[in-house]
Motif scaffolding. Structure first.
Motif, short mmCIF file in Angstrom:
data_model
loop_
_atom_site.label_atom_id
_atom_site.label_comp_id
_atom_site.label_asym_id
_atom_site.label_seq_id
_atom_site.Cartn_x
_atom_site.Cartn_y
_atom_site.Cartn_z
N LEU A 1 0.85 -0.95 -0.28
CA LEU A 1 -0.04 0.55 -0.34
C LEU A 1 0.91 1.14 -0.18
CD1 LEU A 1 -2.44 -1.14 2.55
CD2 LEU A 1 -2.63 -0.99 -0.01
N CYS A 2 0.57 2.37 -0.99
CA CYS A 2 1.12 3.57 -0.45
C CYS A 2 0.85 4.55 -0.55
CB CYS A 2 1.85 3.69 -1.55
SG CYS A 2 1.36 3.72 -3.71
N ASP A 3 0.83 6.05 -0.33
CA ASP A 3 0.15 7.00 0.04
C ASP A 3 -0.91 7.85 -1.34
OD1 ASP A 3 2.52 8.55 -0.62
OD2 ASP A 3 2.89 8.98 1.73
N LEU A 4 -0.87 8.51 -1.92
CA LEU A 4 -1.25 9.48 -2.78
C LEU A 4 -0.30 10.28 -3.18
CD1 LEU A 4 -5.04 10.65 -1.66
CD2 LEU A 4 -4.08 8.87 -3.46
N LEU A 5 1.18 10.09 -2.07
CA LEU A 5 2.52 10.69 -3.07
C LEU A 5 3.18 9.27 -3.45
CD1 LEU A 5 3.00 13.42 -1.30
CD2 LEU A 5 2.33 13.97 -3.68
N GLU A 6 2.89 8.16 -3.58
CA GLU A 6 3.15 6.70 -4.06
C GLU A 6 4.33 6.35 -3.21
OE1 GLU A 6 4.11 7.62 -8.16
OE2 GLU A 6 1.84 7.77 -8.48
N ARG A 7 4.58 6.79 -2.47
CA ARG A 7 5.44 6.80 -1.08
C ARG A 7 5.11 5.19 -0.28
NH1 ARG A 7 6.22 12.38 1.02
NH2 ARG A 7 3.67 11.23 2.00
N PRO A 8 4.99 4.02 -0.49
CA PRO A 8 5.35 3.20 0.91
C PRO A 8 4.70 3.27 2.50
CG PRO A 8 7.09 1.99 -0.01
CD PRO A 8 7.17 4.10 -0.48
N VAL A 9 3.84 2.64 2.26
CA VAL A 9 3.17 2.93 3.50
C VAL A 9 3.92 1.75 4.99
CG1 VAL A 9 1.23 4.25 2.79
CG2 VAL A 9 0.65 2.00 4.18
N ALA A 10 4.17 2.32 5.92
CA ALA A 10 4.14 1.53 7.37
C ALA A 10 3.18 0.24 6.76
CB ALA A 10 4.19 2.29 9.05
N ARG A 11 3.81 -0.61 7.73
CA ARG A 11 3.00 -1.89 7.20
C ARG A 11 2.40 -1.72 6.29
NH1 ARG A 11 3.19 -0.06 12.38
NH2 ARG A 11 1.07 0.63 12.99
N GLY A 12 2.31 -1.26 4.86
CA GLY A 12 1.88 -1.64 3.91
C GLY A 12 1.67 -2.81 3.17
N ARG A 13 3.32 -3.82 3.69
CA ARG A 13 3.50 -4.91 2.40
C ARG A 13 2.38 -5.92 2.46
NH1 ARG A 13 7.89 -5.83 0.24
NH2 ARG A 13 9.80 -5.35 1.40
N LEU A 14 1.88 -5.84 1.27
CA LEU A 14 0.65 -6.68 0.86
C LEU A 14 1.07 -8.40 0.90
CD1 LEU A 14 -1.85 -4.13 -1.33
CD2 LEU A 14 -1.87 -5.11 0.98
N PRO A 15 0.43 -8.98 0.90
CA PRO A 15 1.19 -10.98 0.64
C PRO A 15 0.66 -10.96 -0.51
CG PRO A 15 -0.85 -11.32 2.17
CD PRO A 15 -0.23 -10.17 1.73
N LEU A 16 1.47 -11.61 -1.92
CA LEU A 16 1.39 -12.35 -3.31
C LEU A 16 0.83 -13.89 -2.64
CD1 LEU A 16 4.51 -11.39 -4.67
CD2 LEU A 16 2.09 -9.70 -5.04
N GLU A 17 -0.91 -14.14 -3.20
CA GLU A 17 -0.94 -14.93 -2.49
C GLU A 17 -1.56 -15.56 -4.69
OE1 GLU A 17 -4.45 -15.54 -0.01
OE2 GLU A 17 -3.37 -13.65 1.01
N GLN A 18 -1.63 -16.99 -4.62
CA GLN A 18 -2.19 -17.36 -5.71
C GLN A 18 -3.56 -16.50 -6.54
OE1 GLN A 18 -3.23 -22.04 -5.67
NE2 GLN A 18 -3.45 -22.14 -8.46
N ARG A 19 -4.83 -16.03 -5.81
CA ARG A 19 -6.02 -15.35 -6.11
C ARG A 19 -5.51 -14.45 -6.38
NH1 ARG A 19 -11.15 -16.30 -2.51
NH2 ARG A 19 -11.61 -15.40 -4.78
N GLY A 20 -4.17 -13.63 -6.56
CA GLY A 20 -3.95 -12.06 -6.50
C GLY A 20 -3.51 -10.98 -4.82
N LEU A 21 -3.93 -9.87 -4.61
CA LEU A 21 -3.72 -9.46 -3.66
C LEU A 21 -4.83 -9.11 -3.13
CD1 LEU A 21 -1.68 -6.73 -5.41
CD2 LEU A 21 -1.32 -8.73 -3.69
N ARG A 22 -5.46 -9.09 -1.40
CA ARG A 22 -7.13 -9.68 -1.38
C ARG A 22 -6.61 -7.62 -0.75
NH1 ARG A 22 -10.84 -13.08 2.31
NH2 ARG A 22 -11.34 -11.56 3.17
N LEU A 23 -7.27 -7.50 -1.17
CA LEU A 23 -7.75 -5.82 -0.01
C LEU A 23 -9.25 -5.60 0.44
CD1 LEU A 23 -6.91 -4.10 -3.51
CD2 LEU A 23 -5.33 -4.64 -1.47
N SER A 24 -8.82 -4.72 1.29
CA SER A 24 -9.97 -4.97 2.42
C SER A 24 -10.70 -3.06 2.01
CB SER A 24 -10.14 -4.91 3.93
OG SER A 24 -9.94 -6.33 3.94
N PHE A 25 -11.71 -2.41 2.02
CA PHE A 25 -12.27 -1.44 1.86
C PHE A 25 -13.11 -2.01 2.99
CE2 PHE A 25 -10.34 -2.13 -2.00
CZ PHE A 25 -10.40 -1.53 -2.54
#
Length: 130
Positions: free
Chosen positions: A92-116
């Motif tokens: 995950l990154c902010d609107l300036l495209e800088r990675p956010v703290a603890r924003g790493r997303l695991p790559l899974e077979q189905r893709g990336l799981r995102l919560s909104f």
């Protein structure tokens, strides 16, 4: 006339995008070319709004792209972002495209799981394999 159902059930957002941003047909050199999609999202409530090369805020990663998505139905939803691109790292990154703290997303077979949450905007930095 009386409309029945919600705007979500009617697919209003998708129809609006279809009207305002119609697909353009480009002749291919081969009629047998298979269909290809760079991205797909598993929930109709999520709109993938932007795909762009990562800018300077993304630590000058020329091999990275940013995708920006938002929740459009006013709901809380989890979805899968699938891509056919060779992703080696996602965060995950902010609107300036800088990675956010603890924003790493695991790559899974189905893709990336995102919560909104309702109307939330997420930006995801995808670092591609060379």
């Amino acid at each position: 006339l009386c409309a029945v159902g919600s705007f979500q059930e009617a697919g209003v957002i998708q129809q609006a995008y279809n009207l305002n941003f119609p697909l353009h047909v480009v002749p291919a050199s081969c009629a047998q070319c298979p269909g290809w999609s760079a991205f797909s999202v598993s929930s109709p409530a999520i709109v993938l709004e932007t795909v762009k090369q990562a800018g300077a805020g993304a630590e000058d990663r020329a091999e990275a792209v940013v995708v920006r998505l938002y929740e459009a139905h006013g709901s809380t939803v989890s979805t899968w972002l699938h891509t056919s691109l060779p992703v080696k790292e996602a965060m995950l990154c902010d609107l300036l495209e800088r990675p956010v703290a603890r924003g790493r997303l695991p790559l899974e077979q189905r893709g990336l799981r995102l919560s909104f949450t309702p109307f939330r905007v997420l930006s995801v930095l995808l670092v591609l394999s060379r």
